[in-house]
Design a protein around this motif. Sequence first.
Motif, PDB file in Angstrom:
ATOM      1  N   GLU A 307      12.901   2.141  -0.096  1.00  0.00           N
ATOM      2  CA  GLU A 307      13.164   1.831   1.296  1.00  0.00           C
ATOM      3  C   GLU A 307      14.307   3.020   1.668  1.00  0.00           C
ATOM      4  OE1 GLU A 307      14.017  -2.327   3.595  1.00  0.00           O
ATOM      5  OE2 GLU A 307      14.959  -1.937   1.599  1.00  0.00           O
ATOM      6  N   LEU A 316      12.594   1.409   6.557  1.00  0.00           N
ATOM      7  CA  LEU A 316      11.072   1.511   6.429  1.00  0.00           C
ATOM      8  C   LEU A 316      10.889   1.708   5.068  1.00  0.00           C
ATOM      9  CD1 LEU A 316       9.798   3.646   9.418  1.00  0.00           C
ATOM     10  CD2 LEU A 316       9.699   1.409   9.355  1.00  0.00           C
ATOM     11  N   TRP A 317       9.640   1.437   4.413  1.00  0.00           N
ATOM     12  CA  TRP A 317       9.280   1.968   2.991  1.00  0.00           C
ATOM     13  C   TRP A 317       8.322   3.245   2.977  1.00  0.00           C
ATOM     14  CZ3 TRP A 317      10.456  -0.253  -1.583  1.00  0.00           C
ATOM     15  CH2 TRP A 317      11.218  -1.402  -1.542  1.00  0.00           C
ATOM     16  N   ASP A 341       4.082   6.604   4.926  1.00  0.00           N
ATOM     17  CA  ASP A 341       4.974   5.417   5.528  1.00  0.00           C
ATOM     18  C   ASP A 341       4.033   4.002   4.696  1.00  0.00           C
ATOM     19  OD1 ASP A 341       5.943   3.024   6.607  1.00  0.00           O
ATOM     20  OD2 ASP A 341       6.138   4.085   8.614  1.00  0.00           O
ATOM     21  N   THR A 343       5.107   0.946   4.902  1.00  0.00           N
ATOM     22  CA  THR A 343       6.051  -0.203   5.329  1.00  0.00           C
ATOM     23  C   THR A 343       4.855  -1.538   5.494  1.00  0.00           C
ATOM     24  OG1 THR A 343       7.478   1.158   6.607  1.00  0.00           O
ATOM     25  CG2 THR A 343       7.396  -1.097   7.113  1.00  0.00           C
ATOM     26  N   LYS A 344       3.730  -1.078   6.141  1.00  0.00           N
ATOM     27  CA  LYS A 344       2.749  -2.195   6.402  1.00  0.00           C
ATOM     28  C   LYS A 344       2.106  -2.512   5.175  1.00  0.00           C
ATOM     29  CE  LYS A 344       1.469  -0.857  11.146  1.00  0.00           C
ATOM     30  NZ  LYS A 344       0.239  -0.515  12.154  1.00  0.00           N
ATOM     31  N   ARG A 345       1.974  -1.733   4.074  1.00  0.00           N
ATOM     32  CA  ARG A 345       1.332  -2.098   3.142  1.00  0.00           C
ATOM     33  C   ARG A 345       2.412  -3.161   2.174  1.00  0.00           C
ATOM     34  NH1 ARG A 345       1.329   1.933  -1.872  1.00  0.00           N
ATOM     35  NH2 ARG A 345       3.058   0.462  -2.536  1.00  0.00           N
ATOM     36  N   GLU A 347       4.687  -4.832   3.469  1.00  0.00           N
ATOM     37  CA  GLU A 347       4.709  -6.035   4.149  1.00  0.00           C
ATOM     38  C   GLU A 347       3.402  -7.003   4.074  1.00  0.00           C
ATOM     39  OE1 GLU A 347       5.018  -5.085   8.160  1.00  0.00           O
ATOM     40  OE2 GLU A 347       7.054  -4.534   8.331  1.00  0.00           O
ATOM     41  N   TYR A 348       2.301  -6.312   3.724  1.00  0.00           N
ATOM     42  CA  TYR A 348       1.346  -7.071   3.459  1.00  0.00           C
ATOM     43  C   TYR A 348       1.440  -7.426   1.876  1.00  0.00           C
ATOM     44  CZ  TYR A 348      -1.119  -5.041   7.620  1.00  0.00           C
ATOM     45  OH  TYR A 348      -1.510  -4.890   8.716  1.00  0.00           O
TER      46      TYR A 348
END
Length: 591
Positions: A307, A316-317, A341, A343-345, A347-348
């Motif tokens: 992070e 962000l990751w 990036d 981040t979405k992964r 978060e998922y």
Amino acid sequence: MPKTFLKMPLENISVEKKLLIGFFLSVVVTIILSYYLYDSKINMRKSTMLIDTNSKMRVQVNCLISSLNKLETDRKRLLLSPLGKDSVIYYNHLLSFQNNFKQFQAFIKKEKLDVAYIDSLKISINRDLANLKKITTSNRIASIKDTDSFKNEDLLFVRINTYLSTVDDQYEQKSLESFAMYQEDTNDSVFHFFALIIIFMLLLSIYFIVVFKDVSEKKKLAARLKESKNELDTILNTVPSLIFVKNLEKKFVMVNNSFLNYFNITKEKILMNANPGLVNRSDQWLADEEDDAVLHQKIALKNIEREIKFSDGKTLWFNINKAPLYDNNNDLIGIVGAMNDITKRVEYENMLRETRKELEALNDQKNKFFSIIAHDLRSPFTSLLGFSDFLIDDFDELSEAEKKDFLGQINTTIKNVLELVNNLLDWSRIQFNKIEFFQAEIPLQDIIISAFQSLKMSALNKKIELKSDCPEGLKIFADENMIETVIRNLVNNSIKFTGRNGVVEVRAKERKEDVLIEIIDNGMGMRKDIADNLFKLGLKISTAGTADEKGTGLGLLVCKEFVEMHKSTLTVNSELNKGTVISFALPKKQS
């Protein structure tokens, strides 16, 4: 194969070395050409000097011959003169000839010329001239034409004339030979000059052909490199990954468009900058540590997921890869890296973990639900069937007291089943989000009284006193049905685990922002491990009450869910054999 073998060394030689070789060859050819030109010039100068010397020699000889001719003419005139009055003129010409002969001898000595018989002839001529001068001088006044020496002077003149003619012929031949040598040296010099010029031009042409070919190949290579660079730039600027290159000083020297667009920064601001201020200090320090590991240990760092907090506070990751960058000589020149990036992964993944937990919880709830249906709901009906069978089969034989006892057992079982069914309905509605949730300002005292009314008979059966300590007119902001269910279930639970003649009290304390509600009993209490897991699903912690009452624990789970929907929590403080206090807080008004 031979052509390739001959071609390879030239291709392997760099342009700088080829230029150095060409310069060296040019210097060598120039030195050789200069040497031949200088040698030709020396030879031509020698030939010219020899021709000049021979010409001077011939001039001297011609002067002597001219003087000798004059002297011979004066001698003939003196012989024809009756009185010998021309003897003085003859004597002067004789002195002049003698001086010219001396000059001739000095010229030969000075030029170190090789004249045949010069020494013997010189001695003879000098002696005869000396004698002739002596005779002429002694007979200056008298006539000398009758002297024998004067009469024999023809022999001397013939000798001198022969000698001079011989010398003149000899040096004329030498002059011709010198001129021929001069012409030959000139021709050789011209030949060598043009030969060297041709060789030089040939070498220069070969050299320039080689250099031109090399330059052409370099241009083609440069064009291919430019094309490859454009293709590489297109690829780098097309991929979504954030690609960067750093030098040995950990300064950015190349970034792709995705990197610039992602961080909204220009090349001028980031290139040749070790810390462009994109992230905070701790993350920058961590990035520097990674760079040092790549440069010093020469290792590749792969799939580092961490992070990163940016200077604007956003977190962000990223998935980070870094590797050493080498040149054609396998020397380390920097670091190449790529960032993505994720981040979405992440978060998922977090959502999946949460969903998994929820699914696991739902699975536990399902198992609990089936357990309740299979056991807790079945057992009461089994008891009801048993009691009803006794009444039907032995009704006439049973006493009134036994009939009343069986009916009481049936009544208690039915109440327990009703409680269980109500809790199941409430719990199922919560799980499927089918329950209505409506908050309003409601009087707390009315809810407590309503809950006590429904539990009055249970308390009377065990002679338990139900007490309420709630300020009159105190209101809470809550869902009336849910809170009544919570208080009723908690009070009912306290009645189960409180002995005869015990006390169960509902106490309300008004605070600044909320109302603290406590359900207090002086019952059997519980151990700390049971209290800590009292509201956890799937744990079978239900025990029999003081009157051997049965329970499922489902009512407490419903209480927990209802209280949490009000953004509060249930707190349990219990001491074994002394009692239990369960509390929660509700707001006084809408926030």
